[in-house]
Design an enzyme around this catalytic site. Sequence first.
Site, PDB file in Angstrom:
ATOM      1  N   TYR A  73      -5.135  10.743  32.876  1.00 24.96           N
ATOM      2  CA  TYR A  73      -6.415  11.008  33.017  1.00 24.96           C
ATOM      3  C   TYR A  73      -7.210   9.992  34.022  1.00 24.96           C
ATOM      4  O   TYR A  73      -8.066  10.652  35.120  1.00 24.96           O
ATOM      5  CB  TYR A  73      -7.163  11.133  31.771  1.00 24.96           C
ATOM      6  CG  TYR A  73      -8.755  11.681  31.538  1.00 24.96           C
ATOM      7  CD1 TYR A  73      -8.862  13.054  31.776  1.00 24.96           C
ATOM      8  CD2 TYR A  73      -9.653  10.624  31.535  1.00 24.96           C
ATOM      9  CE1 TYR A  73     -10.217  13.409  31.689  1.00 24.96           C
ATOM     10  CE2 TYR A  73     -11.050  11.295  31.735  1.00 24.96           C
ATOM     11  CZ  TYR A  73     -11.196  12.554  31.816  1.00 24.96           C
ATOM     12  OH  TYR A  73     -12.522  13.209  31.621  1.00 24.96           O
ATOM     13  N   SER A 111     -15.735  10.880  36.384  1.00 23.85           N
ATOM     14  CA  SER A 111     -15.837  10.091  35.047  1.00 23.85           C
ATOM     15  C   SER A 111     -15.798   8.772  35.358  1.00 23.85           C
ATOM     16  O   SER A 111     -15.410   8.138  36.361  1.00 23.85           O
ATOM     17  CB  SER A 111     -14.431  10.548  34.001  1.00 23.85           C
ATOM     18  OG  SER A 111     -14.511   9.689  32.968  1.00 23.85           O
TER      19      SER A 111
END
Length: 242
Positions: free
Chosen positions: A146, A133
């Site tokens: 995250y 990501s």
Amino acid sequence: MTALVTGGSRGIGLAVVKELIDLGYKCLVAARTETEEIRQIVLQGKAEFIVCDISSAEHRNALKERLEKEEKLDLLVNCAGVAPKIRKDMLEITEEDFDYVLGINQKGTFFVSQLAANKMKTQGSGRIVFISSLSSYTASVERAEYCISKASISMYTKLFAARLAEYGISVFEVSPGIIETDMTKCVKGKYEKLIDEGLTPVKRMGQPEDVAKAVACAAGGSLDFCTGTVINADGGFSVRRL
């Protein structure tokens, strides 16, 4: 050809499954929940669904036993991942919050990759794709756990690439940008505004299919002289501009 796709029942993972089927792969889809869409694909004989929470050692052991029935595992795509249940300031997240995200995104991904790598090492071939990501290098203080988990994925790419190259196994990282999925729907308006204001050169949110096509580049064999390579499917987010 056989592919294992974790988190393949929805979002990016589901798009990856569809793309791989088009490339001629038989897909083993490992996820916590069998969605209706993946169920239809299974009924068509194009995939097999395996109930698997990759944060669970018991589930991973069952997955290992299933993989042992396959003569070869040609491809692993690590799509399984979760966002925080509630976005919190990093000074307020709890151990429970941390363990939930890291248990799946970091620990689960590592040990699934380990078991796949050992099978590929024995057969002397294979490809592994990690879905990371932009959060692996972009700080979001309201979802620190995250970001930490995705930074780990970027390092996994380097580690597995270095360890497995001698066995003919290629390792890739596909790094999505802002993708329109269930994970981002709660902040879709915010992201669309930022994109309109110039956050990315490509003036739209990405779609799961955009990421799946990047995975297909690695899965198709055209990049087999590459390993440890990062493919940014991010609409140009990673381009530094003045």
